[in-house]
Scaffold this active site. Structure first.
Site, PDB file in Angstrom:
ATOM      1  N   GLU A  66      -9.076  -4.709  -4.734  1.00 32.18           N
ATOM      2  CA  GLU A  66      -8.585  -4.134  -3.630  1.00 32.18           C
ATOM      3  C   GLU A  66     -10.288  -3.196  -3.259  1.00 32.18           C
ATOM      4  OE1 GLU A  66      -5.672  -3.475  -2.588  1.00 32.18           O
ATOM      5  OE2 GLU A  66      -3.972  -4.968  -4.548  1.00 32.18           O
ATOM      6  N   HIS A  99      -7.995  -5.299  -0.673  1.00 31.28           N
ATOM      7  CA  HIS A  99      -6.330  -4.292   0.214  1.00 31.28           C
ATOM      8  C   HIS A  99      -5.698  -5.362   0.782  1.00 31.28           C
ATOM      9  CE1 HIS A  99      -3.686  -1.695  -0.954  1.00 31.28           C
ATOM     10  NE2 HIS A  99      -3.879  -1.340   0.771  1.00 31.28           N
ATOM     11  N   SER A 115       0.641  -0.923   0.163  1.00 31.24           N
ATOM     12  CA  SER A 115      -0.050  -0.013   0.137  1.00 31.24           C
ATOM     13  C   SER A 115       0.755   1.610   0.122  1.00 31.24           C
ATOM     14  CB  SER A 115      -0.223   0.493   1.618  1.00 31.24           C
ATOM     15  OG  SER A 115      -1.698   1.478   1.006  1.00 31.24           O
TER      16      SER A 115
END
Ligand SMILES: *[C@@H]1O[C@H](CO)[C@@H](O)[C@H](O)[C@H]1NC(C)=O
Ligand SMILES: *[C@@H]1O[C@H](CO)[C@@H](O)[C@H](O)[C@H]1NC(C)=O
Ligand SMILES: *[C@@H]1O[C@H](CO)[C@@H](O)[C@H](O)[C@H]1NC(C)=O
Ligand SMILES: *[C@@H]1O[C@H](CO)[C@@H](O)[C@H](O)[C@H]1NC(C)=O
Ligand SMILES: *[C@@H]1O[C@H](CO)[C@@H](O)[C@H](O)[C@H]1NC(C)=O
Ligand SMILES: *[C@@H]1O[C@H](CO)[C@@H](O)[C@H](O)[C@H]1NC(C)=O
Ligand SMILES: *[C@@H]1O[C@H](CO)[C@@H](O)[C@H](O)[C@H]1NC(C)=O
Length: 516
Positions: free
Chosen positions: A354, A418, A231
């Site tokens: 995600e 995610h 991330s």
């Protein structure tokens, strides 16, 4: 409260029973639990839950960035006696956002940071095999140096799914280091009175330098450090080779779900001044403003910002990396064209769903269209960077993760959201909910093996295992070499789609969805 106290007591007891005997004895460097570093001697311990792993939790790599050092470039830590590195450090100051509920707050708190936060947060933690095991291998070990995510506004080491002790226990052939770095206004102040704005990224670089200078004493190989992040951590990893073209230090880069896109464009630098006004530092020149804000308690600043954005006040306020043309650039392509980038090999990829990690939580989910749109927040910067790297002839290995396991993704719409690949990589997937399926273990072992084979020799690229439908035996000796990404018909590794462990596919469907 009662259960908290019991848990606390249990933690203390296990420390007494298993770690303290080492430190009570006259500890010799031979046991590898007292290690000399540029920050002074570091006292580590062994937890009985991972009996072959030396843990050094909370090792200072910078002077505490407080007082005059708040918002400043990090300063290397000066030694001052032995450091007892026995507990995970506080996270850096975190913005709280009471209004949002996500799949992490509702279902998957193992991804969030626990424990306290503090301005004094520039510590890293090290998980290394027992010394005897390293010596019997007679070679220094590859090192994964991990940058946690959190949108540059939150995040840190104390996050259950991302503790690598069991992984190192199992392999005995690699070292994991996880760093903290300043986030939000403390890491990315963008104040008129400052010369360096992206001090959070400079914290990361100082951590890399610390690992270069010291990891040899823990059994690590200075020449085989792989910088890995997810991330915002992946965003950091992907910009890193552009900032240090001549001296990247690290041999490999891994970016899980992040590209160079996350940048703030507050060119007028009004965000900092507005925040200064909220804490009684209004109407000052840039120098006075800075020294006034440096005297405000850290929590007061964080509260003012959290309330301001929590109330949805307009104009919005945010503190993230800004273009400084030193470590963050306005035109990556130009940087690449001019050869101002380290040619360090990289693994980069994203997850199929995600977006489920970004939408507001509802039991039924927001529907496919909203998920697909939110997924692009990640998949498109990743696609763009993979393409950039291909054009610049930088060795790149691309993946997409599709795993959908009920102990990590308990509701049907979660899928490969995610962060959902991290429990498989850290080997923590079976620890906090129901047991893992055997296919899930196979996927976990295969991903760990690929990530580690890359750290073993990034110039060779990730290699191992047989490619096959359910032939997921991690001990299968048939060789698989992950091809370089060249925008071809089958050079993206699709992991854990349906029943298939791994398959090579085209990235075209992602790439075309991003170009419209
Ligand atoms: C040892 O590990 C267990 C979990 O694996 C954890 O609950 C405990 O707090 C750890 N003890 C110390 C002293 O870190
Ligand atoms: C060194 O450590 C001592 C004792 O913990 C502390 O009082 C002192 O302030 C420290 N000195 C520096 C320069 O940090
Ligand atoms: C913060 O910066 C953004 C640009 O990124 C700008 O649109 C916004 O107005 C600024 N907010 C404040 C409070 O100054
Ligand atoms: C809005 O701001 C006020 C103070 O400015 C604060 O008391 C309140 O909790 C904030 N609301 C939210 C949702 O953050
Ligand atoms: C970025 O640089 C490339 C190569 O020099 C150039 O072709 C492109 O127009 C630039 N993009 C912007 C937005 O300036
Ligand atoms: C995940 O698996 C469950 C159970 O098999 C299924 O109902 C769901 O549709 C899958 N979700 C995604 C996003 O693939
Ligand atoms: C390894 O995988 C290949 C390809 O799927 C399979 O044919 C072979 O039987 C496997 N070998 C072992 C020892 O499991």
């Amino acid at each position: 409260m009662r259960s908290f106290n019991i848990a606390f007591l249990a933690a203390i007891l296990s420390l007494e029973a298993h770690a303290v005997p080492h430190s009570n004895r006259k500890v010799s460097v031979g046991t590898g639990l007292l290690v000399e570093t540029t920050s002074g001697n570091i006292q580590g311990f062994i937890n009985h839950t991972a009996p072959d792993v030396r843990q050094f939790l909370g090792v200072p790599f910078a002077e505490p960035p407080v007082g005059q050092l708040r918002f400043a470039k990090p300063q290397a830590k000066q030694p001052n006696g032995t450091v007892k590195a026995l507990t995970l450090p506080n996270s850096c100051m975190q913005q709280f956002d009471s209004s949002s509920s996500t799949i992490y707050t509702e279902y998957e708190t193992g991804f969030l940071v626990s424990g306290g936060n503090s301005e004094d947060c520039l510590y890293l933690s090290i998980w290394a095999p027992k010394v005897e095991n390293i010596q019997s291998q007679q070679r220094p070990l590859p090192v994964l140096l991990y940058i946690p995510g959190g949108g540059f506004t939150s995040g840190g080491q104390a996050s259950l799914y991302k503790i690598p002790d069991k992984w190192v226990q199992r392999t005995q052939s690699h070292i994991v280091v996880i760093m903290n770095y300043r986030v939000n206004l403390f890491g990315f102040p963008n104040a008129k009175g400052l010369e360096d704005q992206n001090v959070g990224l400079l914290d990361q670089r100082l951590a890399v330098e610390w690992v270069r200078d010291n990891i040899g004493n823990f059994g690590g190989d200075t020449k085989r450090i792989t910088l890995w992040g997810q991330s915002a951590g992946a965003g950091s990893v992907s910009v890193y080779p552009y900032g240090y073209p001549e001296d990247p230090i690290v041999a490999g880069l891994i970016a899980d779900s992040g590209g160079p896109g996350i940048v703030n464009y507050d060119l007028a630098q009004t965000n900092f001044t507005t925040l200064a006004g909220l804490v009684g530092c209004d109407g000052l020149g840039s120098e006075e403003e800075l020294s006034c804000v440096r005297k405000v308690p850290a929590q007061t600043l964080e509260n003012a910002l959290s309330y301001y954005s929590g109330n949805g006040t307009s104009p919005s306020m945010a503190f993230k990396p800004v273009v400084d043309n030193k470590v963050v650039f306005s035109n990556w392509t130009e940087r690449l064209t001019n050869g101002k980038v380290a040619k360090t090999p990289m693994i980069i990829g994203s997850n199929t769903n995600e977006g489920a990690g970004f939408v507001s939580f509802t039991p039924e989910g927001p529907g496919d269209e909203a998920l697909a749109a939110a997924t692009k927040i990640i998949s498109c910067p990743v696609a763009a960077e993979a393409q950039n790297r291909y054009i610049g002839d930088l060795p790149t290995y691309r993946y997409q993760y599709a795993g959908n396991f009920s102990n990590i993704s308990p509701l049907p719409w979660f899928g490969a959201y995610h962060s959902s690949e991290l429990p498989l990589l850290f080997g923590t997937h079976s620890e906090y909910r129901s047991q893992s399926t055997s296919f899930e273990w196979d996927v976990s072992y295969a991903m760990e093996a690929l990530w580690l084979s890359f750290a073993e020799d990034p110039t060779r690229g990730p290699a191992r295992l047989a490619l096959g439908n359910t032939a997921a035996n991690p001990n299968n000796a048939s060789y698989f070499a992950w091809p370089k990404f060249q925008q071809g018909a089958s050079d993206m590794l699709l992991i854990a789609e349906g029943e298939k462990l791994m398959q090579l596919v085209s990235s075209e469907s992602i790439d075309t969805s991003c170009s419209v």
